[in-house]
Design an enzyme around this catalytic site. Structure first.
Site, PDB file in Angstrom:
ATOM      1  N   LYS A  65       4.323  -8.604  -8.329  1.00  0.00           N
ATOM      2  CA  LYS A  65       5.191  -7.638  -7.644  1.00  0.00           C
ATOM      3  C   LYS A  65       6.658  -8.053  -7.790  1.00  0.00           C
ATOM      4  CE  LYS A  65       1.522  -6.121  -4.576  1.00  0.00           C
ATOM      5  NZ  LYS A  65       0.841  -6.164  -3.283  1.00  0.00           N
ATOM      6  N   GLN A 116       1.723  -9.070   2.233  1.00  0.00           N
ATOM      7  CA  GLN A 116       0.514  -9.138   1.408  1.00  0.00           C
ATOM      8  C   GLN A 116      -0.720  -9.369   2.283  1.00  0.00           C
ATOM      9  OE1 GLN A 116       0.440  -8.406  -1.813  1.00  0.00           O
ATOM     10  NE2 GLN A 116      -1.739  -8.779  -2.020  1.00  0.00           N
ATOM     11  N   ASP A 155       4.025   0.210   1.407  1.00  0.00           N
ATOM     12  CA  ASP A 155       2.583   0.129   1.153  1.00  0.00           C
ATOM     13  C   ASP A 155       1.855   1.377   1.673  1.00  0.00           C
ATOM     14  OD1 ASP A 155       1.411  -2.047  -0.209  1.00  0.00           O
ATOM     15  OD2 ASP A 155       1.885  -3.418   1.436  1.00  0.00           O
TER      16      ASP A 155
END
Ligand code: GUN
Length: 279
Positions: free
Chosen positions: A52, A96, A119
């Site tokens: 990422k 995460q 997200d």
């Protein structure tokens, strides 16, 4: 149409689109910044986080990296999220998952400002998706829709079957397919006759988390198969939820693992982050 859907190439196209737009924004004095938070040192999460950050660099975003110790308390993590929520220059916040067991993921996700929730996990964004309003959409299912569209596979009116009901993939996947006017069925571990249901699918999305579980017995001839799974096999090679060799001669098209859905997740994250900066 290629039988093997090249997710890596399509993801590259999307990242290049994001890169161009990021350069234009930069000329207007607008910078795009993603904050990436990892708690603990799970090796798989480490690889995802690294990829990422690498993608941020490629498209021209700033990335702020927070690598917190495994024993970080929920309060400490919440304090960091509040700080990032308030930082004007931060457009996107990514924590995460999975988090260590002593931290409640729902509490953490809810603490992220919905406008920075790139997200698409916050209940407010999930609600926007299920009511057909604009908001951030979870990156993996959004990437699957983009893969289908850019491969010229029409979704409207099709029988689509999703295997898996997670909040990150299965449920938003079903909502997105429905938004594209598909007829949608969700299967899961308690589905009584899985094969009977999956064999109806024109488009089958496998997100059940079991290596090579889906053989051709589960797939209608000529179906489009999207494999969301990623596992490391006993032979140390990566594989998906679908037994690729077994189904390849039986399907119209399929995503490989690696190089299918995986790269799309990161490309869609970049796109979400850009959208956040534009707002
Ligand atoms: N863990 C597995 N997939 C994801 C994802 O898309 N986002 C985050 N934050 N964590 C994940």
């Amino acid at each position: 149409m290629n039988k093997i859907i090249d997710g890596k190439m399509i993801a590259e196209q999307i990242k290049n689109e994001v890169k161009e737009e990021t350069a234009r924004l930069k000329e207007q004095g607008v910078r795009v910044t993603l904050a990436v938070v990892q708690v603990g040192s799970d090796p798989a999460s480490g690889v995802y986080v690294k990829n990422k950050k690498k993608a941020c660099e490629y498209v021209g975003f700033e990335s702020l990296s927070y690598e917190l110790k495994e024993d970080t308390s929920q309060e400490e993590l919440l304090a960091l999220i509040r700080e990032l929520n308030e930082k004007k220059e931060v457009n996107g916040i990514l924590v995460q998952l999975p988090l260590p067991a002593h931290i409640n993921e729902d509490v953490i996700i809810k603490a992220i400002l919905p406008a920075k929730d790139v997200d698409g996990f916050h209940p407010e964004n999930v609600g926007y998706l299920s009511t057909g309003q604009k908001g951030f959409v979870s990156c993996t299912p959004a990437g699957v829709i983009e893969l289908l569209k850019r491969s010229g596979i029409s979704i409207s009116g099709k029988e689509c079957v999703v295997i898996g009901r997670s909040n990150i993939v299965g449920k938003p996947m079903a909502a997105l397919l429905l938004r594209e006017d598909a007829t949608v069925t969700i299967c899961h571990s308690r589905t009584l006759d899985l094969k009977a249901v999956t064999k109806r699918a024109d488009i089958l999305v496998a997100a059940l988390g079991k290596p090579k579980f889906i053989t051709k017995d589960y797939v209608k001839e000529g179906a489009f198969v999207i494999d969301v799974g990623i596992h490391r096999g006993a032979d140390n090679k990566l594989c998906g939820d679908v037994d690729f060799e077994d189904v390849i001669d039986h399907v119209s098209a399929i995503t490989p693992v690696p190089g299918g859905v995986g790269p799309m997740t990161i490309a869609m994250l970049m796109r979400n982050c850009l959208e956040s900066a534009k707002k």
